[in-house]
Motif scaffolding. Sequence first.
Motif, PDB file in Angstrom:
ATOM      1  N   ARG A 240       0.827  -1.211   0.000  1.00  0.00           N
ATOM      2  CA  ARG A 240       0.000   0.000   0.000  1.00  0.00           C
ATOM      3  C   ARG A 240       0.860   1.259   0.000  1.00  0.00           C
ATOM      4  NH1 ARG A 240      -4.142  -0.461   4.841  1.00  0.00           N
ATOM      5  NH2 ARG A 240      -5.357   1.064   3.630  1.00  0.00           N
ATOM      6  N   LEU A 241       1.939   1.248   0.753  1.00  0.00           N
ATOM      7  CA  LEU A 241       2.829   2.413   0.796  1.00  0.00           C
ATOM      8  C   LEU A 241       3.670   2.541  -0.474  1.00  0.00           C
ATOM      9  CD1 LEU A 241       4.280   2.719   4.418  1.00  0.00           C
ATOM     10  CD2 LEU A 241       3.032   4.461   3.138  1.00  0.00           C
ATOM     11  N   LEU A 242       3.977   1.417  -1.094  1.00  0.00           N
ATOM     12  CA  LEU A 242       4.779   1.466  -2.320  1.00  0.00           C
ATOM     13  C   LEU A 242       3.996   2.027  -3.499  1.00  0.00           C
ATOM     14  CD1 LEU A 242       6.740  -1.912  -2.117  1.00  0.00           C
ATOM     15  CD2 LEU A 242       7.748   0.383  -2.115  1.00  0.00           C
ATOM     16  N   VAL A 243       2.681   1.764  -3.543  1.00  0.00           N
ATOM     17  CA  VAL A 243       1.912   2.157  -4.721  1.00  0.00           C
ATOM     18  C   VAL A 243       1.202   3.498  -4.548  1.00  0.00           C
ATOM     19  CG1 VAL A 243       1.562  -0.252  -5.368  1.00  0.00           C
ATOM     20  CG2 VAL A 243      -0.183   0.909  -4.000  1.00  0.00           C
ATOM     21  N   VAL A 244       1.103   4.014  -3.318  1.00  0.00           N
ATOM     22  CA  VAL A 244       0.439   5.293  -3.133  1.00  0.00           C
ATOM     23  C   VAL A 244       1.258   6.394  -3.809  1.00  0.00           C
ATOM     24  CG1 VAL A 244       1.585   5.954  -0.963  1.00  0.00           C
ATOM     25  CG2 VAL A 244      -0.741   6.706  -1.405  1.00  0.00           C
ATOM     26  N   ARG A 245       0.553   7.408  -4.328  1.00  0.00           N
ATOM     27  CA  ARG A 245       1.262   8.495  -4.992  1.00  0.00           C
ATOM     28  C   ARG A 245       2.236   9.138  -4.013  1.00  0.00           C
ATOM     29  NH1 ARG A 245       0.154  13.950  -6.761  1.00  0.00           N
ATOM     30  NH2 ARG A 245      -1.907  13.990  -5.779  1.00  0.00           N
ATOM     31  N   ARG A 246       3.438   9.425  -4.492  1.00  0.00           N
ATOM     32  CA  ARG A 246       4.523   9.833  -3.595  1.00  0.00           C
ATOM     33  C   ARG A 246       4.137  11.054  -2.771  1.00  0.00           C
ATOM     34  NH1 ARG A 246       9.115  12.885  -2.941  1.00  0.00           N
ATOM     35  NH2 ARG A 246      10.966  11.765  -2.185  1.00  0.00           N
ATOM     36  N   PRO A 247       4.182  10.922  -1.438  1.00  0.00           N
ATOM     37  CA  PRO A 247       3.834  12.063  -0.582  1.00  0.00           C
ATOM     38  C   PRO A 247       5.078  12.888  -0.236  1.00  0.00           C
ATOM     39  CG  PRO A 247       4.079  10.115   0.763  1.00  0.00           C
ATOM     40  CD  PRO A 247       4.356   9.681  -0.664  1.00  0.00           C
ATOM     41  N   ASP A 248       4.843  14.038   0.379  1.00  0.00           N
ATOM     42  CA  ASP A 248       5.938  14.850   0.901  1.00  0.00           C
ATOM     43  C   ASP A 248       6.356  14.391   2.292  1.00  0.00           C
ATOM     44  OD1 ASP A 248       6.242  17.278  -1.081  1.00  0.00           O
ATOM     45  OD2 ASP A 248       4.090  16.934  -0.836  1.00  0.00           O
ATOM     46  N   VAL A 249       5.438  13.736   3.001  1.00  0.00           N
ATOM     47  CA  VAL A 249       5.744  13.238   4.336  1.00  0.00           C
ATOM     48  C   VAL A 249       4.742  12.138   4.681  1.00  0.00           C
ATOM     49  CG1 VAL A 249       4.263  14.907   5.553  1.00  0.00           C
ATOM     50  CG2 VAL A 249       6.254  13.937   6.726  1.00  0.00           C
ATOM     51  N   VAL A 250       5.209  11.185   5.481  1.00  0.00           N
ATOM     52  CA  VAL A 250       4.361  10.122   6.029  1.00  0.00           C
ATOM     53  C   VAL A 250       4.343  10.293   7.539  1.00  0.00           C
ATOM     54  CG1 VAL A 250       4.091   7.630   6.378  1.00  0.00           C
ATOM     55  CG2 VAL A 250       4.819   8.515   4.155  1.00  0.00           C
ATOM     56  N   ILE A 251       3.170  10.209   8.132  1.00  0.00           N
ATOM     57  CA  ILE A 251       3.027  10.265   9.590  1.00  0.00           C
ATOM     58  C   ILE A 251       2.482   8.922  10.046  1.00  0.00           C
ATOM     59  CG2 ILE A 251       1.947  11.398  11.561  1.00  0.00           C
ATOM     60  CD1 ILE A 251       1.950  13.242   8.310  1.00  0.00           C
ATOM     61  N   CYS A 252       3.127   8.324  11.024  1.00  0.00           N
ATOM     62  CA  CYS A 252       2.643   7.038  11.526  1.00  0.00           C
ATOM     63  C   CYS A 252       2.742   7.023  13.039  1.00  0.00           C
ATOM     64  CB  CYS A 252       3.413   5.872  10.922  1.00  0.00           C
ATOM     65  SG  CYS A 252       5.136   5.758  11.426  1.00  0.00           S
TER      66      CYS A 252
ATOM     67  N   VAL B 235      11.332   9.415   1.209  1.00  0.00           N
ATOM     68  CA  VAL B 235      10.298  10.261   1.776  1.00  0.00           C
ATOM     69  C   VAL B 235      10.528  10.349   3.284  1.00  0.00           C
ATOM     70  CG1 VAL B 235       7.815  10.468   2.247  1.00  0.00           C
ATOM     71  CG2 VAL B 235       8.599   9.649   0.012  1.00  0.00           C
ATOM     72  N   PRO B 236      10.528  11.540   3.876  1.00  0.00           N
ATOM     73  CA  PRO B 236      10.678  11.640   5.336  1.00  0.00           C
ATOM     74  C   PRO B 236       9.426  11.142   6.052  1.00  0.00           C
ATOM     75  CG  PRO B 236      10.211  13.795   4.409  1.00  0.00           C
ATOM     76  CD  PRO B 236      10.395  12.855   3.231  1.00  0.00           C
ATOM     77  N   TYR B 237       9.615  10.607   7.241  1.00  0.00           N
ATOM     78  CA  TYR B 237       8.456  10.188   8.016  1.00  0.00           C
ATOM     79  C   TYR B 237       8.532  10.761   9.427  1.00  0.00           C
ATOM     80  CZ  TYR B 237      11.221   6.457  10.315  1.00  0.00           C
ATOM     81  OH  TYR B 237      12.148   5.757  11.044  1.00  0.00           O
ATOM     82  N   VAL B 238       7.342  10.858  10.039  1.00  0.00           N
ATOM     83  CA  VAL B 238       7.177  11.420  11.379  1.00  0.00           C
ATOM     84  C   VAL B 238       6.536  10.360  12.255  1.00  0.00           C
ATOM     85  CG1 VAL B 238       5.969  13.178  12.736  1.00  0.00           C
ATOM     86  CG2 VAL B 238       6.976  13.778  10.509  1.00  0.00           C
ATOM     87  N   TRP B 239       7.019  10.226  13.472  1.00  0.00           N
ATOM     88  CA  TRP B 239       6.484   9.262  14.433  1.00  0.00           C
ATOM     89  C   TRP B 239       5.667  10.015  15.478  1.00  0.00           C
ATOM     90  CZ3 TRP B 239       6.013   4.162  14.495  1.00  0.00           C
ATOM     91  CH2 TRP B 239       5.809   3.486  15.701  1.00  0.00           C
ATOM     92  N   PHE B 240       4.405   9.603  15.672  1.00  0.00           N
ATOM     93  CA  PHE B 240       3.543  10.222  16.674  1.00  0.00           C
ATOM     94  C   PHE B 240       3.552   9.324  17.903  1.00  0.00           C
ATOM     95  CE2 PHE B 240      -0.155  13.404  16.493  1.00  0.00           C
ATOM     96  CZ  PHE B 240      -0.019  13.694  17.844  1.00  0.00           C
TER      97      PHE B 240
END
Length: 407
Positions: free
Chosen positions: A98-110, A129-134
């Motif tokens: 799912r993450l590989l095929v989604v259109r490239r984002p500017d950031v991922v939050i998980c 792609v940079p990611y943020v941890w909540f």
Amino acid sequence: MSDTAPAPRPPRRRAVVVTRLFSPEVSAASARLRALTVAFAEAGWDVEVLTTRPPTGTADVADPDGVRVRRWPVLRDAQQTVRGYVQYLSFDLPLVLRLLVVRRPDVVICEPPPTTGLVVRVVCALRRVPYVWFAADVWSDGAASAGAPGPVVRAVRAVESWVLSGARHVLSVNEGVTERLLLLGVRPETVQLVGNGVDTDVFGPDDVPEGGSQVRGAPIPEPYAAYAGTMSEWQGADVFVRGFAQVLDRLPRDARLVFLGQGSALPSIRAAADELAPGRVDFPGVVPPPVAARWQRHATCALVSIVPGQGYDFARPTKIWAATATGTPVLYAGVGAAAEQVEREALGEAVDHDASAVAEGLVRAFAAPPSDERRARLADWTREHASLRQVAREAVAGVLRAIGLPG
């Protein structure tokens, strides 16, 4: 006339939020992340959420405007929650594709569990792609407090530390979580303390229904004390049933307890109620947030607890603010940051996590129901200090700074 063509508009920024819990599923995490997606959308971003299908029978709630939610079927436990590593993997393994095929984002939050973070770190590295941890809590601490075997705790801590070390930015809900993150090796400059809160548009003092609270058409007369939220072993909510049973002869004849929600400790709480206070404790089950708010508006006090010494003494449960936002004071059983805040801000009363201490607290609460003035003060304090909308806006501003965009 000028022949100069207008400059093309820059493409809209895109954020992807990865979570196993999202509205309409009822939880503090789903409310927190829904507010975050709304704040991104209000900032002009396109937002996509990769989450799970809610349990059958969950009340329908419209997705936020400007937010696209993609849901995936997962395994759930007997309580219909995504809890346990087999259940987590039923979400995490499909997440790779799912993450590989989604259109490239500017950031991922998980957000947790760490297994989800592992997938996010790997895929984000591949896609640059940079990611943020909540971070609402620290999962390796939770595994230790739950009595997991040493090798399991060490494995969870290793995965969690690796995920945290790769995050461009880490959002923390309180000072205790921040302290634990730093001990896990997170760089201080990457951590933003955003706090936590509740949706004060839903949990507020207004629109109080007449004639007592209702769920599924069954009216429950006042007075009652209400526990609303997850019931797990580390919360030890059975202490309220045991305390209640000790002072039945000192409470109003029709006083009751109400437990809203679900969790792994629910069967033991039901068993204690049947044995110690038959016919005096109600279990309406999981209800939508507006219904939970209605129950809490009518309660004499709201019940919140954490078992001391289990690694969660730093926590400040959102149950506290969900209650005070409706104008209802809290009876908190436990120690640490939450107990200190309840006493310091006059949000109710904090007592030891002990049946006798809870019993006396219940006697005092039922003997002196909150006045209209006190209810108004509690609701005003919550709007000012624990609004989830403000938390989300501050989180978005911090994320934008972290990835080099104007806030």
